[in-house]
Motif scaffolding. Sequence first.
Motif, short mmCIF file in Angstrom:
data_model
loop_
_atom_site.label_atom_id
_atom_site.label_comp_id
_atom_site.label_asym_id
_atom_site.label_seq_id
_atom_site.Cartn_x
_atom_site.Cartn_y
_atom_site.Cartn_z
N CYS B 172 0.81 -1.22 0.00
CA CYS B 172 0.00 0.00 0.00
C CYS B 172 0.85 1.27 0.00
O CYS B 172 0.36 2.34 0.37
CB CYS B 172 -0.95 -0.01 1.19
SG CYS B 172 -2.18 -1.29 1.04
N LYS B 173 2.10 1.15 -0.39
CA LYS B 173 3.02 2.28 -0.44
C LYS B 173 3.05 3.06 0.87
O LYS B 173 2.64 4.23 0.93
CB LYS B 173 2.64 3.21 -1.60
CG LYS B 173 2.67 2.49 -2.92
CD LYS B 173 2.30 3.40 -4.06
CE LYS B 173 2.39 2.65 -5.36
NZ LYS B 173 1.45 3.14 -6.38
N PRO B 174 3.49 2.40 1.92
CA PRO B 174 3.50 3.05 3.23
C PRO B 174 4.58 4.14 3.29
O PRO B 174 5.47 4.19 2.45
CB PRO B 174 3.85 1.91 4.19
CG PRO B 174 4.70 1.00 3.37
CD PRO B 174 4.16 1.08 1.97
N LYS B 175 4.50 4.99 4.31
CA LYS B 175 5.53 6.00 4.52
C LYS B 175 6.59 5.47 5.47
O LYS B 175 7.71 5.97 5.50
CB LYS B 175 4.91 7.26 5.12
CG LYS B 175 3.89 7.93 4.22
CD LYS B 175 3.55 9.31 4.79
CE LYS B 175 2.47 10.00 3.99
NZ LYS B 175 1.14 9.81 4.59
N LEU B 176 6.18 4.48 6.28
CA LEU B 176 7.10 3.95 7.29
C LEU B 176 6.93 2.44 7.40
O LEU B 176 5.81 1.94 7.41
CB LEU B 176 6.78 4.61 8.65
CG LEU B 176 7.50 4.07 9.89
CD1 LEU B 176 8.99 4.37 9.84
CD2 LEU B 176 6.90 4.66 11.17
N ILE B 177 8.06 1.74 7.44
CA ILE B 177 8.01 0.29 7.69
C ILE B 177 8.74 0.01 9.00
O ILE B 177 9.86 0.47 9.21
CB ILE B 177 8.65 -0.50 6.53
CG1 ILE B 177 7.82 -0.34 5.26
CG2 ILE B 177 8.77 -1.99 6.89
CD1 ILE B 177 8.37 -1.09 4.06
N LEU B 178 8.08 -0.75 9.88
CA LEU B 178 8.74 -1.20 11.10
C LEU B 178 9.15 -2.65 10.87
O LEU B 178 8.31 -3.50 10.63
CB LEU B 178 7.76 -1.13 12.29
CG LEU B 178 7.01 0.18 12.51
CD1 LEU B 178 6.01 0.03 13.65
CD2 LEU B 178 7.99 1.31 12.81
N ALA B 179 10.44 -2.91 10.91
CA ALA B 179 10.92 -4.27 10.67
C ALA B 179 11.49 -4.82 11.97
O ALA B 179 12.52 -4.36 12.45
CB ALA B 179 11.97 -4.27 9.58
N ASP B 180 10.77 -5.78 12.57
CA ASP B 180 11.18 -6.32 13.87
C ASP B 180 12.04 -7.57 13.66
O ASP B 180 11.52 -8.62 13.33
CB ASP B 180 9.93 -6.65 14.69
CG ASP B 180 10.28 -7.02 16.12
OD1 ASP B 180 11.48 -6.98 16.47
OD2 ASP B 180 9.36 -7.36 16.88
N GLU B 181 13.32 -7.45 13.85
CA GLU B 181 14.27 -8.54 13.65
C GLU B 181 14.00 -9.25 12.32
O GLU B 181 13.77 -10.46 12.29
CB GLU B 181 14.17 -9.56 14.80
CG GLU B 181 14.38 -8.98 16.18
CD GLU B 181 15.81 -9.12 16.69
OE1 GLU B 181 16.68 -9.53 15.89
OE2 GLU B 181 16.06 -8.80 17.85
N PRO B 182 14.03 -8.53 11.20
CA PRO B 182 13.56 -9.13 9.94
C PRO B 182 14.42 -10.28 9.45
O PRO B 182 13.98 -11.07 8.63
CB PRO B 182 13.62 -7.95 8.95
CG PRO B 182 14.63 -7.02 9.52
CD PRO B 182 14.51 -7.16 11.01
N THR B 183 15.65 -10.40 9.93
CA THR B 183 16.51 -11.45 9.37
C THR B 183 17.03 -12.42 10.42
O THR B 183 17.80 -13.31 10.10
CB THR B 183 17.72 -10.83 8.65
OG1 THR B 183 18.49 -10.11 9.61
CG2 THR B 183 17.32 -9.93 7.55
#
Lengths: 335, 332
Positions: B172-183
């Motif tokens: 949805c073309k966000p302005k902010l992504i929160l990535a919680d321990e993505p890897t």
Amino acid sequence: MAQTQNSTLNTQNSILEVRGLKKYFPIYSGLFAQRVEGWVRAVDDISFSIRRGETLGLVGESGCGKTTTGRCILQLDRPTAGEVLFEGQNLARMADAALRPLRRQMQIVFQDPYSSLNPRMTIGQILSEPIRVHRISPDGRRYEDRVAELLSVVGLNPLMAGRYPHELSGGQRQRVGIARALALEPKFIVCDEPISALDVSIQAQILNLLEELQERFGLTYLFIAHDLSVVRHISDRIVVMYLGKVVEIADRQELYENPLHPYTKALLSAVPIPDPLVEAKRERVVLGGEVPSPLNPPHGCIFHSRCPIAVEECSQRVPEIREVRPNHRAACIRV
Amino acid sequence: MADLLEVRDLRTYLHTSHGVVKAVDGVSYSVAPGQTVALVGESGCGKTMSALSIMRLVPKPQGSIVGGEIIFAGRDLLTLKDEEMRRIRGAEIAMIFQEPMSSLNPVLTIGRQITETLEAHSAVSKEEARERALELLRLVGIPDPVQRLSEYPHQFSGGMRQRVMIAIALSCKPKLILADEPTTALDVTIQAQILELVRDLTQKFGVALMIITHNLGVVARYADRVNVMYAGKIIESAGAREIYENPRHPYTLGLLRSVPRLDQPRKAKLDPIEGQPPDLWNLPQGCSFLPRCRFAVGKCGQEVPPLREAGDSHRSACWVAETLQQQTVLSS
């Protein structure tokens, strides 16, 4: 002792030798009339030796067979083929009853200190169980004394004996796991990812503890891990595995200074360095694709499907592991 | 430029049978548009709770946000009605979780999980949504996307699932992504792939990114700014280059020194942070890091050090921040 004739390595020096080890797990189909549909080649014809008093690092990604290798060495999983010589005796062919006294000498520290300690037992019970099972009365002393001694050896307060695992932090639990492995005064310990589940601030404590204990008790370690910076720190020699096969073996310094196999190079380059300046200058070899299924590994060289330097021949011929530089073996036709 | 996200004195408490845990205890930070900010800390330090607070997804009934403001694009998210918040979640702020297996729905196809988000947040037809889903899968580098669209999560590997999560986050073309321990749950070589992908895509679309991680090494290459959390508080905050070069809190310094580094000669012995992670039910008086700190002075046991200036755009919550560097040289 069952000393095999074709032994080319000096068994005086090596405490453990793995020769042509294979472990295939069957895949069944059908619910009732089960038949074997295929085999997962978790470990596929690997050989290496471990010298007395050294730490051999075993690295690779999940599913490469490193844990299975550790379990096959200890006969927790019985190998499909190959030999595991512990001080000259072939464990792979030994009956369970004959193995039992030898198990005292070979122990394991597991990855997850949360699931490898029985939650219903106190720390004291956990540590005295192996002593009871093997009926070792340590110099006629009481179990409690031995437990207290073990706890202080791993840097825990002897009063912890009365506590339950849930009362301990992750780092403390891993210390208990290590104390349990030490309870029988083993010569050889398989450390299967012993710090991966711990907080960063605790990892260094446990690594230092393992090194101190090695020096103090003259232990030999097989250190299984996926983190190459940790493996470099703790190991004397390093074995790199990919999809059930050994792709490279060398001394620590040699492996990090002159990595030969393209997979080792990619692994090294994937390790992040906590310094933005270094990272900015660093070229990254990002491997394409993913580890193929061990159910159906690629023909020829198992790595050719992801290899940046693969040629036609790589998909046809399985590369032999050979000595490319002194004491440095690699399984790649391009080096 | 005005900040995209500004968290002011956020307090999120957990009410447990053992008492109240101040999981997030007066945390303030900001994220500028397009910026990549890292939130670093160990398990239990409150970093995930702080992200869940932004999304207003703090587990109920134990957890509650008891104070502070979360200003996102000019609005305080904490004052929004549930319905308004739902329009922001997924559309303007997206989240990528650690465990890609448990954060995807096992009984829905990958395609459906992407189109679901699209249909919830924009007036698209089924056809358009499908087209967009295909385009997204291509964007995140999933081979054979037409086929993959009708497959289920269990048919994907860990790395591929995380790519799907990224596709959903971007949908949805966000302005902010929160990535919680993505890897964290992924293999080393796949970690590198995923992080490079996240960086490329956030740069391409100008999305701001907050990476939550326990590993200072992982973010060195990607973060513009780093906030370090300990026992529910931010204890140090600085530009990425600055914090790695010139840490001003003993905890950050300890974290940097305790890990073996591949680019440096092997050390005979590692230099760990002593002691145990903090017990949130039973924090010491004064500074929470006191029991593990080797630079502590008398004041540390009496007064909680506030987060204060310790250099150019560099803040530290340590009473000896100014002299830490000299002491480090002496002690090493």
